[in-house]
Design an enzyme around this catalytic site. Sequence first.
Site, PDB file in Angstrom:
ATOM      1  N   GLY A 152      81.477  82.103  48.363  1.00  0.00           N
ATOM      2  CA  GLY A 152      80.066  82.478  48.418  1.00  0.00           C
ATOM      3  C   GLY A 152      79.622  83.259  47.200  1.00  0.00           C
ATOM      4  O   GLY A 152      78.464  83.146  46.775  1.00  0.00           O
ATOM      5  N   ASN A 176      86.729  78.331  46.467  1.00  0.00           N
ATOM      6  CA  ASN A 176      88.131  78.273  46.923  1.00  0.00           C
ATOM      7  C   ASN A 176      88.268  78.045  48.422  1.00  0.00           C
ATOM      8  O   ASN A 176      89.329  78.311  49.000  1.00  0.00           O
ATOM      9  CB  ASN A 176      88.841  79.573  46.545  1.00  0.00           C
ATOM     10  CG  ASN A 176      88.261  80.769  47.313  1.00  0.00           C
ATOM     11  OD1 ASN A 176      87.052  80.839  47.521  1.00  0.00           O
ATOM     12  ND2 ASN A 176      89.110  81.674  47.765  1.00  0.00           N
ATOM     13  N   GLU A 177      87.245  77.554  49.068  1.00  0.00           N
ATOM     14  CA  GLU A 177      87.240  77.438  50.531  1.00  0.00           C
ATOM     15  C   GLU A 177      88.453  76.707  51.094  1.00  0.00           C
ATOM     16  O   GLU A 177      88.968  77.083  52.145  1.00  0.00           O
ATOM     17  CB  GLU A 177      85.957  76.733  51.007  1.00  0.00           C
ATOM     18  CG  GLU A 177      84.707  77.597  50.950  1.00  0.00           C
ATOM     19  CD  GLU A 177      84.043  77.653  49.592  1.00  0.00           C
ATOM     20  OE1 GLU A 177      84.660  77.208  48.605  1.00  0.00           O
ATOM     21  OE2 GLU A 177      82.913  78.155  49.498  1.00  0.00           O
TER      22      GLU A 177
HETATM   23  C1  LIG Z   1      80.811  70.001  58.717  1.00  0.00           C
HETATM   24  C2  LIG Z   1      80.995  71.191  57.801  1.00  0.00           C
HETATM   25  C3  LIG Z   1      79.864  72.179  57.892  1.00  0.00           C
HETATM   26  C4  LIG Z   1      79.970  73.318  56.875  1.00  0.00           C
HETATM   27  C5  LIG Z   1      81.250  74.128  56.987  1.00  0.00           C
HETATM   28  C6  LIG Z   1      81.138  75.472  56.354  1.00  0.00           C
HETATM   29  C7  LIG Z   1      82.395  76.281  56.537  1.00  0.00           C
HETATM   30  C8  LIG Z   1      82.264  77.720  56.172  1.00  0.00           C
HETATM   31  C9  LIG Z   1      81.545  77.999  54.886  1.00  0.00           C
HETATM   32  C10 LIG Z   1      82.127  78.220  53.725  1.00  0.00           C
HETATM   33  C11 LIG Z   1      81.429  78.600  52.466  1.00  0.00           C
HETATM   34  C12 LIG Z   1      81.829  79.931  51.890  1.00  0.00           C
HETATM   35  C13 LIG Z   1      82.863  80.621  52.371  1.00  0.00           C
HETATM   36  C14 LIG Z   1      83.257  81.959  51.861  1.00  0.00           C
HETATM   37  O1  LIG Z   1      82.688  82.584  50.993  1.00  0.00           O
HETATM   38  S1  LIG Z   1      84.624  82.566  52.688  1.00  0.00           S
HETATM   39  C15 LIG Z   1      85.129  83.990  51.765  1.00  0.00           C
HETATM   40  C16 LIG Z   1      85.964  83.585  50.559  1.00  0.00           C
HETATM   41  N1  LIG Z   1      86.428  84.774  49.901  1.00  0.00           N
HETATM   42  C17 LIG Z   1      87.686  84.947  49.495  1.00  0.00           C
HETATM   43  O2  LIG Z   1      88.537  84.093  49.625  1.00  0.00           O
HETATM   44  C18 LIG Z   1      88.013  86.286  48.894  1.00  0.00           C
HETATM   45  C19 LIG Z   1      88.893  87.068  49.843  1.00  0.00           C
HETATM   46  N2  LIG Z   1      89.171  88.386  49.299  1.00  0.00           N
HETATM   47  C20 LIG Z   1      90.048  88.593  48.293  1.00  0.00           C
HETATM   48  O3  LIG Z   1      90.649  87.690  47.744  1.00  0.00           O
HETATM   49  C21 LIG Z   1      90.215  90.010  47.838  1.00  0.00           C
HETATM   50  O4  LIG Z   1      89.721  90.852  48.875  1.00  0.00           O
HETATM   51  C22 LIG Z   1      89.476  90.356  46.532  1.00  0.00           C
HETATM   52  C23 LIG Z   1      90.176  89.676  45.365  1.00  0.00           C
HETATM   53  C24 LIG Z   1      88.034  89.932  46.631  1.00  0.00           C
HETATM   54  C25 LIG Z   1      89.527  91.884  46.342  1.00  0.00           C
HETATM   55  O5  LIG Z   1      90.865  92.299  46.412  1.00  0.00           O
HETATM   56  P1  LIG Z   1      91.186  93.847  46.552  1.00  0.00           P
HETATM   57  O6  LIG Z   1      90.371  94.600  45.588  1.00  0.00           O
HETATM   58  O7  LIG Z   1      92.666  93.975  46.562  1.00  0.00           O
HETATM   59  O8  LIG Z   1      90.612  94.236  47.979  1.00  0.00           O
HETATM   60  P2  LIG Z   1      91.255  93.857  49.393  1.00  0.00           P
HETATM   61  O9  LIG Z   1      91.749  92.460  49.396  1.00  0.00           O
HETATM   62  O10 LIG Z   1      92.156  94.964  49.813  1.00  0.00           O
HETATM   63  O11 LIG Z   1      89.943  93.871  50.330  1.00  0.00           O
HETATM   64  C26 LIG Z   1      89.318  95.114  50.662  1.00  0.00           C
HETATM   65  C27 LIG Z   1      88.812  94.959  52.069  1.00  0.00           C
HETATM   66  O12 LIG Z   1      87.800  93.924  52.075  1.00  0.00           O
HETATM   67  C28 LIG Z   1      88.178  92.905  52.996  1.00  0.00           C
HETATM   68  N3  LIG Z   1      87.655  91.634  52.492  1.00  0.00           N
HETATM   69  C29 LIG Z   1      87.966  91.046  51.329  1.00  0.00           C
HETATM   70  N4  LIG Z   1      87.286  89.891  51.195  1.00  0.00           N
HETATM   71  C30 LIG Z   1      86.533  89.762  52.329  1.00  0.00           C
HETATM   72  C31 LIG Z   1      85.599  88.772  52.801  1.00  0.00           C
HETATM   73  N5  LIG Z   1      85.276  87.707  52.096  1.00  0.00           N
HETATM   74  N6  LIG Z   1      85.041  88.968  54.010  1.00  0.00           N
HETATM   75  C32 LIG Z   1      85.355  90.057  54.743  1.00  0.00           C
HETATM   76  N7  LIG Z   1      86.216  91.051  54.369  1.00  0.00           N
HETATM   77  C33 LIG Z   1      86.781  90.866  53.152  1.00  0.00           C
HETATM   78  C34 LIG Z   1      89.681  92.972  53.071  1.00  0.00           C
HETATM   79  O13 LIG Z   1      90.152  92.365  54.267  1.00  0.00           O
HETATM   80  C35 LIG Z   1      89.890  94.468  53.049  1.00  0.00           C
HETATM   81  O14 LIG Z   1      89.534  94.957  54.311  1.00  0.00           O
HETATM   82  P3  LIG Z   1      90.317  96.239  54.933  1.00  0.00           P
HETATM   83  O15 LIG Z   1      91.748  95.803  55.082  1.00  0.00           O
HETATM   84  O16 LIG Z   1      89.623  96.498  56.232  1.00  0.00           O
HETATM   85  O17 LIG Z   1      90.133  97.330  53.901  1.00  0.00           O
END
Ligand SMILES: CCCCCCCC/C=C/C/C=C/C(=O)SCCNC(=O)CCNC(=O)[C@H](O)C(C)(C)COP(=O)(O)OP(=O)(O)OC[C@H]1O[C@@H](n2cnc3c(N)ncnc32)[C@H](O)[C@@H]1OP(=O)(O)O
Length: 301
Positions: A152, A176-177
């Site tokens: 996103g 990267n979904e």
């Molecule tokens: C017929 C089909 C119809 C359509 C289908 C649609 C399907 C669905 C739609 C998809 C479109 C888009 C999807 C998305 O965007 S999904 C999200 C993708 N994001 C990622 O893969 C990134 C994930 N995060 C990371 O890789 C890392 O967190 C980082 C590199 C961004 C940062 O790393 P770092 O600084 O080490 O922080 P932490 O990893 O420790 O994270 C801190 C804290 O934040 C939480 N967190 C991280 N990312 C997310 C997120 N995307 N959503 C919610 N929470 C997130 C993480 O879990 C930590 O939380 P804590 O443990 O409580 O502190």
Amino acid sequence: MALTVGLRPLTRALLRPWARVPGAALGRPAAGSGDGVRCFGSPRVLVEPDPAAVGVAVMKMRNPPVNSLSLEFLTELLISLEKLENDKTFRGIIITSDCPGIFSAGLDLLEMYGRDPAHCAEYWKAVQELWLRVYLSNLVVIGAINGISPAGGCLLSLSCDYRVLANNPKYAIGLNETLLGIIAPFWFKDVLVNTIGHRAAERALQLGFLFPPSDALQVGIVDQVVPEDQVQSTARSVMAQWLAIPDHARQLTKNLVRKPTADRLLQQRDADIQNFVRFISRDSIQKSLHVYLEKLKQKKG
Ligand SMILES: CCCCCCCC/C=C/C/C=C/C(=O)SCCNC(=O)CCNC(=O)[C@H](O)C(C)(C)COP(=O)(O)OP(=O)(O)OC[C@H]1O[C@@H](n2cnc3c(N)ncnc32)[C@H](O)[C@@H]1OP(=O)(O)O
């Protein structure tokens, strides 16, 4: 487009105007304020008129820790964008992050995991709305990408008119979904195809590529890669180049190029929401999201 209608009371309450000097329209000093233009915003979005560029606003995303696009954050972004669109003193927006190292971690996984269908539908409508608002904006929208930008976050970047990425190898960008076990919706795919071409998009989407800056530049997912301390100044100078074009001609041209892509969603928004709710509610998808969230937690050790 009244976006505050239907907002949950808490969200509406969160968005009372901030730091507004009475009578200060964005971009103009308030009568008697003396100290120039004030910023406005909300808890997660700070909008500051650019002191060095008349008619340009800098929108800083500040939803720590990772600017994950939660429903509240999406709502604040939408209302800030609407305010800027409606304030004719503004011609351009630079979108950037106040979260160090992260532009946006993409959609908030906790808005899609373990949620009921009604919430998922409300959430997806807001995701659609943010994309449409940015992608079709009459303003010049430049992404000053100062952090990692997956999924996103990549869509938000792709929806800008121009993308400047900091040359930090950690600041990868891509849809990267598939790595999460989900897929990008057709309109995410469409924007990527429009930007990097069909074959490159097909490969990147299937493999869930997160492009480091040098590769992102080469494939065309960003327009410029600069040292981290030059991202904002570069965005500002590119903005000046775009604002040298008469607004009306540029806006008509932007609409000419982008409306067919936006129309594909506009013509089937409800169906898209239903498809999303059905897809995200599948046990297998919920399991994938659970596994991915656990991996994120384990990563922290
Ligand atoms: C017929 C089909 C119809 C359509 C289908 C649609 C399907 C669905 C739609 C998809 C479109 C888009 C999807 C998305 O965007 S999904 C999200 C993708 N994001 C990622 O893969 C990134 C994930 N995060 C990371 O890789 C890392 O967190 C980082 C590199 C961004 C940062 O790393 P770092 O600084 O080490 O922080 P932490 O990893 O420790 O994270 C801190 C804290 O934040 C939480 N967190 C991280 N990312 C997310 C997120 N995307 N959503 C919610 N929470 C997130 C993480 O879990 C930590 O939380 P804590 O443990 O409580 O502190």
